[in-house]
Enzyme design. Structure first.
Site, short mmCIF file in Angstrom:
data_model
loop_
_atom_site.label_atom_id
_atom_site.label_comp_id
_atom_site.label_asym_id
_atom_site.label_seq_id
_atom_site.Cartn_x
_atom_site.Cartn_y
_atom_site.Cartn_z
N CYS A 1 38.82 22.82 -17.76
CA CYS A 1 38.27 21.67 -18.48
C CYS A 1 38.69 21.70 -19.94
O CYS A 1 38.83 20.65 -20.58
CB CYS A 1 36.75 21.64 -18.36
N HIS B 1 31.21 23.71 -20.96
CA HIS B 1 32.09 22.72 -20.35
C HIS B 1 32.62 21.80 -21.44
O HIS B 1 31.89 21.43 -22.38
CB HIS B 1 31.32 21.90 -19.30
#
Length: 844
Positions: free
Chosen positions: A140, A575
């Site tokens: 990510c 994230h």
């Protein structure tokens, strides 16, 4: 559905009769091979073929069908857009001509498309760039960074429209992988997501820290990617004595102030070095030596503090060029650097000298004169990365004892800003600190207009909701002056002692895209922490005027936000997502790996920003583009057509300040086309009518004006001479080294630096176009009792006396380092070094 004229695509004649209603009915079907349903099914348009297949998001059976059956045209049943596999482009079954466009006026329409002017089909492409990236194992951080870069128009449009300039022979050719990725993300077919496997494999080759499946830092990935792209795409920076034109530009770099302050001695030295290198290229054997042209001379100076663009103190060494003010230049300079049109015709003959050329246009200059090229290790380079992201900071450190000021020009691609706490904010906002900053020439102007009442209200508010930190606060904290005392004292070269000092910095030149990194992560020896303070940032109108140096020539100082990378979670786990503004429809989207969702501006402003990308905002640039659009609409035939660099035109369409016209990316020093660029000259230039060229030249200057392209015979002759020189040097070395290997007991063995030898080997094998410079044995030699001997464990190789004399007669340099095999304590070093030179030359 009526077919269009065959001039768009010759395969449109094969389209059968089909209505829009029939296509909509087919969209509810399934792929005839894998039975997957919509959306994004494709229907074959070949007359008599009723095939329906899936797209790239599944098995891509529509492409397989086209290749097997030789059916070229297919239509997307969701968007009703048509793709031709043979032409590799989108075609239109219905095309309407504008009021100022005639069927025969193809060149102006192509130019308008290349310059990003509004066309009839602009509404159809507003949803491009909304393609997700598949997470291939904790990636990510990479996906968010790539999406943020993808939504930077100056960079993305370069890879989309200037593909001919994306050429490299350096591994792993990351620029090719990135170009393919950008083409997929902005493809007209708009796939649901793309898998960035090739680019990920390439970045792991460059930097092993990205191997495996652990979470990495998105900002570190950005730096690694941009550094590698710069290395693969960099070109030698051409410096002009006179840029020409009304723009008054005199150079292509940002280091002129430092060069002026240093003086004209370096220019004379550079001229001498260039002349020496030119002599090397033109003749194989030369009497005498070059001297140490490329050798680093360490002057008798002490360590001095250099302020990095991250605000930290780095140690460096520099010569004292002035007793009061010291100037050094660490900048990588920028230069003016551009899409699809008429195919240029290349002449094989140079234009003859004729008085007819002079009256052609009194305002156009021929090729400008050039300053001599610098030696290999002193040349400056540029790339699209440096053009877009490079800015310059001028850093100053003042000794409070002798008042000596050390000034350093430093290039930055991103600015790492600290996030100030409560105490730091109190100092920044206090009136006493403001006065001190303004007196020091620092950034107190950022808060000069703020009253004490607003400060008190914000301070009280911070007790209940935490500190209210803005991006301006972070910038002010970065550019604020810092006292160097205690354990952080300044090593003054004039006093030759540790002294109390003051350091401060300002922006000398602003980049087209400003990349700001907020220091949210703090890494200690045993653990890491994250600063979760919310930093508010503007979506439009970020003003950097308060942080500019007084001598800065920047015209545009306001920036608008393009994209922001956010990190959710802690320092150990989390994230990454990216919020980006689509350049076509001006709406904000959240890019969360494969998912792409439209969001509101308030959602973006509430995000926990980590890396922000701002682009210069200029209404003047928009007006200039509209003016060119109007000129392109003029149907009056032009007597002359001028070739302009696609790279500069890309700047014109995407930069707020494109700078002077620069055609030197497709011209050599003699004004012709370099022989190695002749094969793909179509990808480097675009032809413009005279009225457009006159307007651009009068506004931006630069040049030179080019309306005739020819292959440069002078460059061709130099290439042939260079190849002959390479062959002669290589053949002679192989012959001498073979004789040396067959010698049983040489009386004396000469040592040579393997670092220099590798550079020479790359030159003679054609891997490097530049000669290696003088032999530099300084790193393998040591002076012992007045005698120069080989340093223990040095990276050196052994050659014969004849080989040394041969190489030294061509390249010069030194010092001469010899060993005698009959001396016992040197036998080990000789044997080891002989193995090295033998391994290096075994493949020759």
């Amino acid at each position: 559905m009526p077919a269009a004229s065959s001039c768009d695509c010759p395969h449109l004649e094969c389209v059968g009769e089909i209505t829009k209603e029939e296509l909509i009915q087919k969209s509810h079907g399934q792929c005839q091979d894998c039975r997957v349903g919509g959306p994004n099914l494709w229907a074959c348009l070949e007359n008599g073929c009723a095939y329906i297949g899936c797209g790239e998001s599944h098995g891509d059976h529509s492409t397989v069908h086209s290749e097997e059956m030789r059916h070229n045209l297919t239509v997307n049943l969701t968007t009703l857009r048509v793709w031709c596999y043979a032409c590799a482009k989108e075609v239109f079954l219905e095309r309407k001509l504008g009021p100022n466009t005639k069927p025969g006026s193809v060149p102006p329409t192509g130019v308008a498309d290349d310059l990003d002017m509004e066309t009839e089909e602009e509404d159809d492409v507003r949803a491009r760039g909304l393609t997700g990236l598949k997470n291939i194992g904790n990636t990510c951080y990479m996906n968010a960074a790539l999406q943020a870069l993808s939504n930077c128009p100056p960079l993305s449009q370069f890879f989309l429209d200037c593909g001919g300039l994306v050429r490299t022979d350096k591994k792993p050719a990351l620029c090719k992988s990135y170009q393919k990725l950008i083409a997929d993300l902005w493809h007209k077919n708009r796939p649901a997501f793309v898998v960035p496997t090739n680019l990920f494999q390439g970045i792991k080759t460059v930097n092993p820290m990205f191997r495996g499946y652990s979470q990495q830092d998105s900002q570190e990935f950005l730096r690694c990617l941009m550094d590698q792209l710069h290395e693969e795409l960099k070109e030698t920076l051409v410096e002009l004595e006179d840029g020409g034109g009304p723009g008054g530009t005199q150079c292509l770099g940002e280091s002129d102030e430092a060069d002026t302050l240093i003086g004209s001695e370096e220019l004379a030295k550079s001229s001498r070095e260039w002349q020496s290198e030119k002599n090397l290229i033109n003749e194989l054997h030369r009497t005498g030596t070059h001297g140490h042209l490329d050798k680093d001379v360490d002057t008798a100076s002490e360590d001095r503090a250099i302020i990095s663009c991250q605000g930290a103190i780095k140690q460096g060494r520099a010569a004292d060029s002035n007793p009061e003010i010291q100037v050094s230049n660490n900048a990588r300079p920028q230069s003016p650097s551009g899409n699809e049109g008429l195919v240029p015709k290349l002449s094989s003959s140079q234009p003859k000298s004729s008085p007819m050329w002079s009256p052609l246009s009194s305002t156009h200059k021929k090729v400008a004169s050039f300053t001599p090229l610098k030696s290999k290790h002193q040349r400056k380079y540029r790339s699209v990365i440096s053009d877009v992201f490079d800015g310059t900071i001028i850093s100053s450190v003042q000794c409070l004892t002798c008042d000596r000021v050390s000034v350093t020009l430093e290039t930055f691609q991103d600015i790492s800003l600290p996030i100030p706490g409560k105490e730091d904010l109190a100092k920044l906002h206090s009136s006493s600190h403001q006065t001190a900053l303004v007196k020091a020439g620092s950034c107190g102007e950022a808060y000069a207009a703020q009253g004490w009442i607003a400060f008190v209200l914000e301070y009280i508010k911070s007790w209940f909701w935490g500190p209210v930190v803005t991006l301006q606060d972070c910038l002010a904290a970065f550019f604020a002056r810092d006292e160097l005392k205690g354990d952080n004292m300044y090593s003054c070269e004039k006093c030759r002692k540790l002294r109390n000092g003051v350091k401060f910095c300002k922006v000398q030149s602003l980049p087209e895209i400003l990349c700001i990194h907020l220091k949210r992560f703090r890494h200690e020896l045993m653990f890491s922490t994250k600063i979760g303070t919310h930093v508010s940032f503007p979506l439009d109108g970020l003003d950097l005027q308060p942080f500019l140096a007084k001598e800065s020539s920047a015209q545009t100082t306001t920036y608008d936000l393009l994209s922001v990378i956010c990190h959710h979670g802690t320092a150990s786990s989390g994230h990454y997502v990216a919020y980006c503004r689509n350049d076509l429809n001006k709406l904000w989207y959240e890019f969360d790996d494969q998912s792409v969702t439209e969001v509101s501006e308030s959602c973006v402003q509430n995000a926990e920003a980590y890396v922000l990308f701002y682009k210069k905002s200029s209404e003047e640039a928009q007006k200039a583009r509209r003016r060119v659009t109007a000129l392109l609409g003029v149907t009056e035939p032009s007597l002359l057509q001028f070739y302009v660099s696609r790279q500069w035109l890309n700047k014109f369409r995407t930069f707020a300040e494109p700078g002077p016209i620069s055609n030197h990316d497709f011209l050599c020093l003699h004004g012709g086309v370099p022989p190695h660029k002749a094969a793909y000259i179509d990808d480097l230039v675009l032809m413009l009518p005279q009225n457009v060229w006159d307007h651009l030249y009068s506004r931006y200057g630069g040049g030179p004006a080019v309306n005739h392209l020819y292959v440069c015979h002078t460059c061709q002759m130099e290439i042939e001479k260079l190849e002959k020189r390479r062959k002669n040097e290589l053949d002679m070395f192989v012959r001498l080294n073979k004789a040396f290997q067959e010698e049983d007991a040489p009386v004396v063995i000469y040592c040579i630096s393997m670092q220099w030898f590798r550079e020479w080997e790359a030159f003679v094998k054609g891997k490097d176009n530049d000669p290696p410079g003088p032999i530099d044995n300084s790193k393998i030699a040591v002076n012992k009792n007045g005698h120069i001997i080989l340093k223990q464990g040095a990276d050196s190789g052994q050659i014969s006396e004849e080989t040394w004399n041969f190489l030294h007669s061509i390249h010069g340099g030194g010092p001469m380092v010899t060993v005698r095999p009959n001396v016992s304590h040197q036998e080990a070093d000789v044997s080891q070094a002989e193995e090295k030179i033998e391994m290096e030359t075994r493949t020759v």
